[in-house]
Design a protein around this motif. Structure first.
Motif, mmCIF file in Angstrom:
data_model
loop_
_atom_site.group_PDB
_atom_site.id
_atom_site.type_symbol
_atom_site.label_atom_id
_atom_site.label_comp_id
_atom_site.label_asym_id
_atom_site.label_seq_id
_atom_site.Cartn_x
_atom_site.Cartn_y
_atom_site.Cartn_z
ATOM 1 N N PRO A 228 0.800 -1.229 0.000
ATOM 2 C CA PRO A 228 0.000 0.000 0.000
ATOM 3 C C PRO A 228 0.833 1.280 0.000
ATOM 4 N N VAL A 229 1.911 1.325 0.791
ATOM 5 C CA VAL A 229 2.733 2.535 0.837
ATOM 6 C C VAL A 229 3.488 2.707 -0.479
ATOM 7 N N ALA A 230 4.032 1.618 -1.024
ATOM 8 C CA ALA A 230 4.738 1.693 -2.300
ATOM 9 C C ALA A 230 3.783 2.085 -3.423
ATOM 10 N N ALA A 231 2.566 1.542 -3.415
ATOM 11 C CA ALA A 231 1.592 1.870 -4.465
ATOM 12 C C ALA A 231 1.221 3.344 -4.428
ATOM 13 N N GLU A 232 1.197 3.930 -3.234
ATOM 14 C CA GLU A 232 0.856 5.358 -3.114
ATOM 15 C C GLU A 232 1.988 6.252 -3.571
ATOM 16 N N HIS A 233 3.215 5.898 -3.221
ATOM 17 C CA HIS A 233 4.332 6.818 -3.427
ATOM 18 C C HIS A 233 5.242 6.475 -4.605
ATOM 19 N N ALA A 234 5.117 5.284 -5.175
ATOM 20 C CA ALA A 234 6.013 4.918 -6.283
ATOM 21 C C ALA A 234 5.289 4.054 -7.314
ATOM 22 N N PRO A 235 4.158 4.539 -7.861
ATOM 23 C CA PRO A 235 3.427 3.736 -8.847
ATOM 24 C C PRO A 235 4.192 3.680 -10.171
#
Length: 442
Positions: A205-212
């Motif tokens: 979830p954090v990676a999807a928000e900040h590094a799509p």
């Protein structure tokens, strides 16, 4: 290097006056304290093809000299179509009596021209001075057999938990679309990488928000101010985005070891590494008590391929920057070494408006608001930058502008003044210096 007549040439940032330049690669500091910086390079033209590794070195991050080339494509080998991105390090595990601080080693992506999205990891060795390539690249990791793999490249090496680990950026096609991943390897022996799984997935979830992204390129994982910072260059399929290479984001988090002693990256936040449109594929390097970062500044979108062909060169590396964390925000500051570029203090005119003839090579210190414009001979003005992020340093070098605020992420922009144009810097200016590389070379 003789000064070029091209008003756009970033003479303080480039050693090579001709050819294509992109990602900074293989940056290391040898036992004598000398910096060696490699980079993607095509000396034949200003186009991305026939990629080898250019090479320059410096004792002080200010005076640079051209060195012999690093890895170059070899017919019939895994890198026959190009030597793409990777890192450099002093390999203590391969030490011999001839090397007092580890063997200067380059770890890179080799592409064979068959499917260049799928690269192999190659390892090459340098002489003790880090100058000459004495052992060409050998394959350390083949293409992993992962269902749906759309790309893998850009190895990075780190130490954690008493072991040495390698990571590569990758992307996987799954039922819901594309998922970027970081592939994890053990590489205690740099010439034998063993795949052990995934360090991080883009559906976190954090990676999807900040590094799509469709694929993560040029991963860099370094400790900064007590946390782990992961830098990711975001790649998307060209048909899904205006350009495949989009921007660079970071994740802040922790490296946790699972029950088998395998690290997993657990992100807690993130953001942009550079807010400008012309920054990509940075390399982060541990240097004693700091982390230095170089980035690639490509030619701006307003520059046509025909214009670039005529000028005969393309791309530049940024100045090195020191990374630091302020909470979850990744900031950059100017290394102290760069003050040696200052030639003379410039007088600030009344009204805090500084008009610079091209090519402009200056450092400007601001208390806050700053605006940069190109003023043509016909009186027209084009805004290049407008910022109000508090105290900041601005570097101008031909067509390359770097803004480093004290309390906000930096911004890298390309600008193309013509001969006779003025570059105007105005705002809440504190001081300005003309810049020139010292003549002393070593």
């Amino acid at each position: 290097m003789a000064e070029t007549l091209d008003p756009c040439f970033p003479a303080l940032h480039r050693v090579h006056p001709r050819g294509w330049l992109n990602d900074p690669n293989g940056i290391l500091r040898t036992a004598d304290g000398r910096w060696h910086v490699f980079f993607q390079h095509n000396p034949r033209s200003a186009r991305h093809e026939h990629i080898c590794w250019g090479h320059m070195s410096s004792p002080d991050l200010v005076t640079w000299r051209e060195e012999p080339m690093g890895p170059s494509p070899r017919p019939g080998e895994a890198d026959q179509d190009g030597c793409w991105s990777g890192v450099g390090l002093l390999d203590a595990a391969a030490d011999t009596a001839a090397y007092t601080a580890g063997v200067p080693t380059l770890v890179y992506s080799g592409v064979d021209g068959v499917e260049n999205q799928l690269a192999r990891v190659l390892v090459a060795r340098l002489d003790p001075a880090g100058t000459e390539l004495i052992a060409p690249g050998t394959v350390a990791a083949d293409i992993p057999e992962i269902p749906g793999l759309i790309g893998v490249r850009d190895p990075f090496v780190l130490e954690h938990g008493g072991r040495r680990w390698g990571i590569q950026g990758a992307g996987i096609r799954e039922a819901g679309g594309f998922v970027p991943v970081l592939l994890l390897y053990t590489c205690d022996d740099l010439e034998r990488w063993e795949y052990v799984g995934e360090l991080l997935r883009g559906d976190d979830p954090v990676a999807a928000e900040h590094a799509p992204a469709d694929l993560w390129e040029c991963p860099q994982l370094v400790p900064v101010d007590g946390r782990w910072v992961l830098l990711l260059s975001l790649w998307r399929h060209p048909e899904r985005s205006g350009r495949s290479t989009v921007q660079v984001n970071h994740l802040v988090g922790d490296l946790a070891l699972d029950d088998g002693g395998i690290p997993r990256f657990v992100p807690t936040g993130g953001g942009r590494v550079d807010l400008g449109p012309d920054f990509y594929a940075p390399q982060a390097v541990l240097d004693r008590d700091r982390v230095l970062l170089w980035g690639w500044s490509w030619e701006g979108l307003e520059r046509s391929q025909e214009q670039t062909d005529v000028q005969g060169w393309a791309g530049a590396l940024t100045f090195p920057r020191e990374l630091r964390l302020d909470g979850g925000t990744l900031l950059s500051r100017v290394p102290a070494e760069l003050t040696a570029l200052r030639k003379e203090l410039l007088e600030l005119p009344a009204g805090n408006v500084l008009d610079l003839r091209t090519p402009a090579r200056v450092e400007v210190r601001t208390r806050g608001r700053v605006q940069v414009e190109i003023h043509a001979a016909d009186g027209t003005a084009t805004e290049v930058l407008a910022a109000d992020d508090g105290p900041a340093t601005v570097f101008l070098d031909g067509s390359l502008l770097e803004l480093l605020p004290d309390g906000a992420p930096p911004c890298t922009v390309r600008l193309y003044p013509g001969a006779g144009d003025l570059v105007r810097v105005r705002g809440d200016l504190e001081g300005a210096w003309a810049l020139e590389r010292p003549d002393v070379r070593s």
